[in-house]
Design a protein around this motif. Structure first.
Motif, short mmCIF file in Angstrom:
data_model
loop_
_atom_site.label_atom_id
_atom_site.label_comp_id
_atom_site.label_asym_id
_atom_site.label_seq_id
_atom_site.Cartn_x
_atom_site.Cartn_y
_atom_site.Cartn_z
N LEU A 4 -0.81 -28.34 12.95
CA LEU A 4 -1.55 -27.15 12.32
C LEU A 4 -1.33 -25.75 12.67
N THR A 5 -0.62 -25.58 14.00
CA THR A 5 -0.15 -24.30 14.12
C THR A 5 1.04 -23.90 13.12
N VAL A 19 0.93 -24.98 10.10
CA VAL A 19 0.18 -24.69 8.88
C VAL A 19 -0.38 -23.42 8.85
N THR A 20 -1.04 -22.72 9.97
CA THR A 20 -1.64 -21.52 9.73
C THR A 20 -0.37 -20.57 9.59
N VAL A 21 0.71 -20.62 10.38
CA VAL A 21 1.86 -19.72 10.28
C VAL A 21 2.45 -19.85 8.79
N ALA A 22 2.65 -21.22 8.27
CA ALA A 22 3.14 -21.31 6.79
C ALA A 22 2.23 -20.49 5.91
N VAL A 23 0.85 -20.79 5.81
CA VAL A 23 -0.08 -20.26 5.00
C VAL A 23 0.04 -18.71 5.11
N SER A 24 0.24 -18.19 6.31
CA SER A 24 0.22 -16.58 6.53
C SER A 24 1.25 -16.19 5.56
N ALA A 31 -7.29 -19.25 7.78
CA ALA A 31 -6.78 -19.14 9.30
C ALA A 31 -8.04 -19.59 10.29
N LEU A 32 -9.19 -19.38 9.93
CA LEU A 32 -10.49 -19.49 10.70
C LEU A 32 -10.78 -21.12 10.50
N ALA A 33 -10.41 -21.56 9.42
CA ALA A 33 -11.00 -23.22 9.33
C ALA A 33 -9.80 -23.84 10.10
N VAL A 34 -8.65 -23.65 10.27
CA VAL A 34 -7.62 -24.32 10.89
C VAL A 34 -8.08 -23.95 12.22
N ALA A 35 -8.27 -22.61 12.65
CA ALA A 35 -8.51 -22.52 14.18
C ALA A 35 -9.65 -23.36 14.57
N ILE A 36 -10.64 -23.44 13.71
CA ILE A 36 -11.78 -24.32 14.30
C ILE A 36 -11.50 -25.66 14.40
N VAL A 37 -10.64 -26.31 13.53
CA VAL A 37 -10.25 -27.49 13.79
C VAL A 37 -9.41 -27.89 15.05
N LYS A 38 -8.48 -26.73 15.11
CA LYS A 38 -7.64 -26.82 16.59
C LYS A 38 -8.65 -26.81 17.70
N ALA A 39 -9.63 -25.80 17.55
CA ALA A 39 -10.49 -25.52 18.88
C ALA A 39 -11.35 -26.95 18.94
N SER A 40 -11.93 -27.37 17.91
CA SER A 40 -12.55 -28.74 18.12
C SER A 40 -11.62 -29.83 18.78
N VAL A 56 -9.35 -20.12 23.48
CA VAL A 56 -9.41 -18.40 23.09
C VAL A 56 -8.09 -18.11 22.45
N TRP A 57 -6.99 -18.41 22.93
CA TRP A 57 -5.91 -17.94 22.17
C TRP A 57 -5.60 -18.78 20.89
N ILE A 58 -6.07 -19.87 20.69
CA ILE A 58 -6.17 -20.62 19.21
C ILE A 58 -7.00 -19.58 18.33
N PHE A 59 -7.95 -18.94 18.76
CA PHE A 59 -8.59 -17.88 17.79
C PHE A 59 -7.69 -16.58 17.74
N LEU A 60 -7.24 -16.16 18.84
CA LEU A 60 -6.63 -14.96 19.09
C LEU A 60 -5.37 -14.87 18.13
#
Ligand code: HEM
Ligand SMILES: [Cu+2]
Lengths: 599, 100, 196
Positions: B26-27, B29-34, B47-56, C185-189
């Motif tokens: 997923l990391t 993926v976000t970097v690639a999309v950006s 970016a937020l969707a991916v971050a939320i999945v990662k955080a979950s 937190v970093w995952i969002f930052l």
């Protein structure tokens, strides 16, 4: 080694172990016992003494301000005190506006963050909650000790700020930006002090929540908790979740002041005719949002423990169960919840559009409902009781109408149209002082008179108590009632001359002297209390463990004062609700919570 | 099954590895999309969707939230509500000024 | 008399004291970082122009740091699992790796800050950088806090494994919860500051 010798050896080593254990518990040195103590009772007393001293200090600042308000620009009558405050602040005994602002900001800060909250939560909560839930201590004793000492450090920091160049913080207890960002060094120290105080509160609130959830004794279900414990429980959640945003705001303001950022500084700011050399692009309203996100819940932190104390005392002195215990509990929970979504009623005049303003007006009207329910339940609890008019009860009774005045005057403030007229006037000052001074502080006095026998084993003198009560009641209304009159006439708060320069204030100016005199008399009225407090420690009448014939565990099954270690001789078990007074067919008029059986 | 038995723990360890791989993916993926430099709105949502999945994943598996007690859920639910309030209301004020 | 439920869960709540305590602490941390994110949103929406993070900051190096921090989260949870499997040696190894990763993260961060200062980019330069330095700085402080806790549990604190293994395992679990939160937190930052 023969068999016998061996077993003798085992016995002695077991005894040694035992002794070691004993000494660990009983022979703590002076420092561990009274200074860096981990016992909730000692910590409670430490909080109590420190916060009472801060209350006295904050009150003194106000009494000095009241001179300036009553007699603007006149020489201070006590030369030694004027000298003590320094030529830089009071040249020739005349108060400078800058100094007035310092006194105002520090009065508010000290009263709220160093006085009332630590007394209500740190002292009463710490001392009483573990006893009422039947446990030996808080869940994390070391953390508890740390909370106190971090609070102490915060207090010292605040005091030190007076010695900074330019004096203490002078932008009000609300520290609105951009004023606070360009203020003198005292503001930086204020922010650091706040970070300490916030940290202390956070540690404390975690401790309270864990203690109440985890350490309740057998049989003590949530719906059997004394209302005081409930009040502390909700309060702790407010502190836990509302304080961090202010901590964040404090960090941002520190960055603005020290690292030259512009979080709260808009573009194009001009100060004293000079454009300010900052990048700009910040938002002063951001500060207000983060500040009030804490500070509105904070007002419920100020009032909920007071309600808890009053509920205990009313049940005890009417000798009947509280009317509507469940509604009290649910109201307190709802109040706590709602207090997170009303904060911008402090910001109606910041250019807020109608949609958002409607939202906050609505939530503010909704939150007044549980307040009214709590008040009504407490009032109805009096109905048909054979009331004992003891000193604590008098203070608790006075709380009811005083809180009612404070709460009801809040309603017009919660609606934008009247608030346009009333915002930032003395009316607001009257409103919140009715809630915190004759409201919360009276409840705290009630609590002191009520639990004093528990802490010391002696009772405070009733006559002195009654003198203290009646004089305080009269003078405190003399201080705050005229504020409504002045405020309705449009007199602004935070005016250094009390309004003397303003045409619209001329008709109500005469009240200034009246209010100031009342304030000074209120100060004198505290002397009986101070005498009583110290005199009774040694000379007060000795009383038995359950002096008030109360039902809750703090009274019913510990000695007064409770055992230094472990609180209880035997761990109690709870069999009934908290206020089983005048039980039909029971032998005595009260049934302690730990009494088994139906009656 | 007892959640602290050696078998259960070993099974959990396998899930940690899977999650680790997913997080790395997923990391990327976000970097690639950006690097596509999408419009701000689209970029924020992705970016937020991916971050939320990662955080979950972190919260659910590493912090064992999938199998936590009700008490913890209640605490976090309360926090989540106030978190959302804090995220939404201040900015809504900004977006609803009295003068247009 | 002892304070109850320091090691074993209270039957009706199902948790031991420290676990509830740390979750409450994390709840307050959510509100702390929430306020900072909220400030970010408010300031960004209120501004006339806002730079793309990738045009000012080095997203490559930040991607590396993301990998480092996520890895440390895995080693952290593995260290706890090792204790559950009664393998103290592995615990030491994984905990050591966690601490190592934390140091790498900080070193990279310091390098990043230094480069920015070298290009005369400071917190006072503009609101974006102000936010960047403040939030990552605060996050960095959390990493430092984690290093202290974890080092204690790796070094002197690990003696407890011999005397009270269950309690020690609890401590590692609780420290882990905190550490994963720092990662979270970093995952969002990372995307918010570097990629948007
Ligand atoms: C019962 C319902 C209440 C309502 C509807 C209410 C409403 C309000 C409103 C709308 C304001 C802002 C006025 C303005 O600045 O123009 C205000 C100010 C204030 N209220 Fe209340 N309030 C209530 C209860 C309380 C309680 C219980 C407390 C404290 C224990 C309290 C303490 C304060 C304080 C400290 C301020 C002034 C803050 C400042 O500007 O310095 N209020 N109230
Ligand atoms: Cu309010």
């Amino acid at each position: 080694m023969g068999q016998k010798e061996k077993s003798a050896h085992v016995v002695t080593s077991a005894k040694k172990e035992h002794d070691k254990h004993e000494s660990e518990h009983h022979e703590l040195g002076f420092v561990r016992k009274y200074i860096f103590s981990q016992d909730h009772k000692v910590i409670g007393i430490q909080y109590g003494i420190t916060s009472l001293l801060f209350l006295l200090f904050g009150f003194s600042l106000m009494m000095i301000m009241r001179w300036q308000l009553a007699y603007p620009g006149q020489e201070f009558p006590w030369k030694w005190l004027a000298d003590f405050m320094g030529q830089a602040n009071m040249p020739g005994g005349i108060m400078l506006p800058e100094f007035y602002n310092q006194l105002g900001a520090m009065h508010g800060t000290i009263m709220v963050f160093l006085g009332v909250v630590p007394l209500a939560v740190g002292a009463f909560g710490n001392y009483v909650v573990p006893l009422q839930i039947g446990t030996i201590d808080m869940a994390f004793p070391k953390l508890n000790m740390t909370s106190y000492w971090v609070y102490f450090l915060g207090g010292v920091t605040m005091l030190v700020s007076f010695a900074m160049p330019g004096g203490a913080a002078n932008s009000g207890w609300t520290s609105y930006a951009p004023l606070s960002v360009i203020a003198t060094t005292g503001q930086t120290v204020w922010l650091i002090g706040m970070v300490f105080l916030i940290t202390s509160s956070l540690l404390g609130s975690i401790n309270f929540i864990v203690t109440i959830i985890q350490l309740r004794v057998k049989g003590l279900t949530f719906m059997r908790l004394p209302f005081f414990v409930w009040a502390q429980f909700v309060t702790s959640f407010l502190l836990l979740l509302a304080f961090p945003p202010l901590e964040a705001a404090g960090v941002l303001q520190l960055m603005d002041r020290l690292a030259g950022t512009s979080f709260f500084l808009p573009s194009g700011l001009v100060v004293s005719g000079q454009p300010l050399a900052v990048s700009g692009g910040g938002s002063p309203l951001l500060w207000q949002h983060l500040f009030w996100f804490l500070a509105h819940p904070e007002v419920y932190v100020l009032i909920l423990p007071a309600m808890g104390i009053v509920a205990e005392i009313i049940a005890n002195n009417t000798r009947k169960p509280l009317w509507g215990y469940k509604s009290l509990v649910y109201s307190a929970i709802f109040l706590g919840f709602m207090s997170f979504i009303v904060w911008a009623h402090h910001m109606f005049l910041t250019g807020m559009g109608t949609t958002i303003s409607t939202f906050f007006q609505t939530t503010t009207m909704i939150i007044s409902i549980p307040s009214v329910i709590i008040l009504t339940a407490l009032l109805l609890s009096l109905w048909g009781g054979s009331i004992r008019f003891t000193t604590p009860m008098l203070f608790a009774l006075a709380f009811l109408p005083m809180f009612a005045i404070g709460g009801l005057t809040g309603l017009p403030l919660g609606l934008a149209p009247p608030d346009i007229h009333l915002h930032d006037t003395y009316y607001v000052i009257g409103h919140f002082h009715y809630v915190v001074a004759p409201g919360t502080i009276f409840a705290l006095f009630a609590g002191i008179y009520f639990w004093y026998p528990k802490v010391t084993g002696r009772k405070m003198n009733e006559l002195l108590g009654k003198i203290h009560f009646w004089t305080s009641l009269v003078f405190i209304n003399g201080v705050f009632m005229p504020m409504f009159i002045q405020g309705l006439a449009g007199v602004s708060r935070r005016l250094y001359d009390g309004g003397a320069q303003y045409a619209h204030a001329q008709g109500v100016l005469q009240w200034n002297e009246f209010m100031s005199t009342s304030a000074w008399l209120l100060g004198l009225a505290q002397i009986p209390f101070v005498i009583n407090f110290f005199w009774s420690i040694r000379k007060g009448k000795k009383v038995e463990a359950n002096h008030w014939d109360a039902t809750t565990l703090d009274w019913a099954c510990t000695t007064s004062p409770p055992l230094a270690h472990g609180n209880f001789k035997v761990v109690p078990e709870v069999h009934r609700g908290p206020y089983d007074y005048s039980h039909q067919g029971a032998q005595s008029d009260f049934l302690p919570q730990n009494q088994p059986g139906e009656a | 099954m007892d959640a602290s038995s050696p078998e259960a723990i070993k099974k959990q360890v396998r899930s940690y590895i899977v999650v680790f791989v997913a997080l790395m993916g997923l990391t990327i993926v976000t970097v690639a999309v950006s690097t596509f430099h999408l419009s701000v709105a689209a970029a924020v949502i992705i970016a937020l969707a991916v971050a939320i999945v990662k955080a979950s994943l972190v919260a659910g598996v590493f912090m064992h939230l999938i199998s936590e007690k009700k008490l913890i859920y209640a605490t976090l639910a309360l926090t989540a509500i106030f978190f959302i309030v804090l995220m939404i209301l201040p900015t809504s004020h900004q977006l609803d000024p009295i003068v247009q | 008399m002892e304070i109850p439920y320091t090691i074993h869960p209270r039957p009706d709540t199902g948790v031991y004291n420290a676990k509830l305590g740390v979750w409450l602490f994390l709840a307050s941390e959510v509100m702390l970082f929430g306020a900072l994110f909220s400030s970010y949103v408010l300031l960004r929406i209120g501004s006339d122009s806002w730079p793309h993070g990738y045009s000012i900051l080095d997203w490559k190096i930040a991607t590396f740091n993301t990998v480092v921090l996520i890895s440390s989260s895995v080693t952290m949870v593995m260290s706890w699992a090792s204790l559950m499997l009664k393998d103290f040696k592995k615990y030491k190894l994984y905990m050591g790796l966690t601490i190592l990763c934390a140091f790498i993260f900080l070193a990279v961060k310091a390098f990043e800050y230094n480069t920015k200062f070298g290009h005369h980019l400071y917190p006072s330069t503009n609101t974006f950088l102000a936010i960047y330095f403040t939030i990552t700085g605060l996050h960095g402080l959390h990493v430092i806090g984690g290093i202290f806790v974890n080092s204690y549990l790796w070094g002197p604190g690990s003696k407890m494994w011999k005397t009270q293994p269950e309690r020690f395992t609890n401590r590692v679990e609780v420290a882990g919860l905190y550490w994963h939160f720092v990662d979270l937190v970093w995952i969002f930052l990372f995307p918010v500051l570097y990629l948007l």
